[in-house]
Design a protein around this motif. Structure first.
Motif, mmCIF file in Angstrom:
data_model
loop_
_atom_site.group_PDB
_atom_site.id
_atom_site.type_symbol
_atom_site.label_atom_id
_atom_site.label_comp_id
_atom_site.label_asym_id
_atom_site.label_seq_id
_atom_site.Cartn_x
_atom_site.Cartn_y
_atom_site.Cartn_z
ATOM 1 N N GLY A 22 0.730 -1.134 -0.026
ATOM 2 C CA GLY A 22 0.031 -0.173 -0.217
ATOM 3 C C GLY A 22 0.809 1.216 0.156
ATOM 4 N N ASN A 23 1.850 1.248 0.161
ATOM 5 C CA ASN A 23 3.053 2.209 0.120
ATOM 6 C C ASN A 23 3.072 2.793 -1.470
ATOM 7 O OD1 ASN A 23 4.142 2.607 2.899
ATOM 8 N ND2 ASN A 23 5.413 0.961 2.462
ATOM 9 N N VAL A 24 3.118 4.075 -1.301
ATOM 10 C CA VAL A 24 3.330 4.813 -2.862
ATOM 11 C C VAL A 24 4.848 5.436 -2.851
ATOM 12 C CG1 VAL A 24 2.325 6.497 -4.231
ATOM 13 C CG2 VAL A 24 0.843 5.089 -2.843
ATOM 14 N N ARG A 25 5.312 5.300 -3.998
ATOM 15 C CA ARG A 25 6.708 5.869 -4.205
ATOM 16 C C ARG A 25 6.323 6.683 -5.559
ATOM 17 N NH1 ARG A 25 10.220 2.405 -6.710
ATOM 18 N NH2 ARG A 25 8.538 0.814 -6.748
ATOM 19 N N LEU A 26 7.072 8.083 -5.400
ATOM 20 C CA LEU A 26 7.007 8.833 -6.342
ATOM 21 C C LEU A 26 8.093 9.828 -6.264
ATOM 22 C CD1 LEU A 26 5.428 11.625 -5.189
ATOM 23 C CD2 LEU A 26 3.616 10.100 -4.868
ATOM 24 N N VAL A 27 8.370 10.667 -7.429
ATOM 25 C CA VAL A 27 9.127 11.870 -7.275
ATOM 26 C C VAL A 27 8.445 12.859 -6.935
ATOM 27 C CG1 VAL A 27 10.714 13.242 -8.738
ATOM 28 C CG2 VAL A 27 10.815 10.945 -8.856
ATOM 29 N N TYR A 28 8.456 13.641 -5.946
ATOM 30 C CA TYR A 28 7.827 14.553 -5.317
ATOM 31 C C TYR A 28 7.478 15.804 -6.211
ATOM 32 C CZ TYR A 28 5.826 18.059 -2.341
ATOM 33 O OH TYR A 28 4.832 19.129 -1.580
ATOM 34 N N ASP A 29 6.199 16.114 -5.959
ATOM 35 C CA ASP A 29 5.853 17.269 -6.943
ATOM 36 C C ASP A 29 4.567 17.803 -6.571
ATOM 37 O OD1 ASP A 29 4.756 18.808 -9.217
ATOM 38 O OD2 ASP A 29 5.557 17.672 -10.832
ATOM 39 N N GLU A 30 4.537 19.169 -6.774
ATOM 40 C CA GLU A 30 3.325 19.752 -5.883
ATOM 41 C C GLU A 30 1.936 19.565 -6.908
ATOM 42 O OE1 GLU A 30 4.967 23.483 -4.888
ATOM 43 O OE2 GLU A 30 5.837 22.714 -3.050
ATOM 44 N N ALA A 31 1.804 18.991 -7.671
ATOM 45 C CA ALA A 31 0.827 18.691 -8.554
ATOM 46 C C ALA A 31 -0.353 18.159 -7.850
ATOM 47 C CB ALA A 31 1.155 17.847 -9.994
ATOM 48 N N ILE A 32 -0.040 17.199 -7.071
ATOM 49 C CA ILE A 32 -1.161 16.797 -6.280
ATOM 50 C C ILE A 32 -1.047 16.917 -4.756
ATOM 51 C CG2 ILE A 32 -2.353 14.533 -5.846
ATOM 52 C CD1 ILE A 32 -1.416 13.466 -8.438
ATOM 53 N N ASP A 33 -1.819 17.303 -4.058
ATOM 54 C CA ASP A 33 -1.862 17.284 -2.636
ATOM 55 C C ASP A 33 -1.911 16.008 -2.166
ATOM 56 O OD1 ASP A 33 -2.301 17.548 0.043
ATOM 57 O OD2 ASP A 33 -4.016 18.828 -0.091
ATOM 58 N N LEU A 34 -0.808 15.489 -1.733
ATOM 59 C CA LEU A 34 -0.509 14.240 -1.388
ATOM 60 C C LEU A 34 -1.477 13.620 -0.070
ATOM 61 C CD1 LEU A 34 3.124 13.819 -1.838
ATOM 62 C CD2 LEU A 34 1.211 12.790 -3.529
ATOM 63 N N HIS A 35 -1.787 14.570 0.672
ATOM 64 C CA HIS A 35 -2.520 14.255 1.967
ATOM 65 C C HIS A 35 -3.987 13.688 1.602
ATOM 66 C CE1 HIS A 35 0.607 16.871 3.628
ATOM 67 N NE2 HIS A 35 0.490 16.049 4.786
ATOM 68 N N LEU A 36 -4.422 14.115 0.201
ATOM 69 C CA LEU A 36 -5.604 13.575 0.003
ATOM 70 C C LEU A 36 -5.707 11.970 -0.511
ATOM 71 C CD1 LEU A 36 -6.550 16.266 -2.644
ATOM 72 C CD2 LEU A 36 -7.674 15.895 -0.464
ATOM 73 N N ILE A 37 -4.433 11.413 -0.669
ATOM 74 C CA ILE A 37 -4.559 9.985 -0.712
ATOM 75 C C ILE A 37 -4.054 9.079 0.506
ATOM 76 C CG2 ILE A 37 -3.861 9.836 -3.211
ATOM 77 C CD1 ILE A 37 -1.077 9.592 -2.688
#
Length: 82
Positions: free
Chosen positions: A9-24
């Motif tokens: 269930g962990n998510v890996r990504l290169v951080y970007d402010e395109a999505i508010d990650l707190h929403l997921i």
């Protein structure tokens, strides 16, 4: 933005402010690399936090960041990783 959702269930990504990650869900951001100036006024990319190499030197910080993101996307943000 590319994301890898791991079986746990962990998510890996290169951080970007395109999505508010707190929403997921719960967010825990960890550094994947360090872009730092050298004593000669160049820039290097240290990818050791994700088991990668040190790259550079680069003349411009923007070059180093572009290479950093490209390396992370190709080698770390990969479904076949690991």
């Amino acid at each position: 933005m590319d994301m890898i959702v791991e079986p746990d269930g962990n998510v890996r990504l290169v951080y970007d402010e395109a999505i508010d990650l707190h929403l997921i869900g719960k967010v825990a951001i960890q550094r994947g690399s360090h872009v730092e100036p050298t004593s000669a006024g160049k820039w290097s990319v240290d990818l050791s936090p994700v088991g990668g190499p040190t790259l550079g030197p680069f003349d411009c910080r923007s070059q180093a960041i572009a290479v950093e993101v490209a390396w992370l996307r190709e080698h770390w943000l990969s479904p076949q990783r690991g």
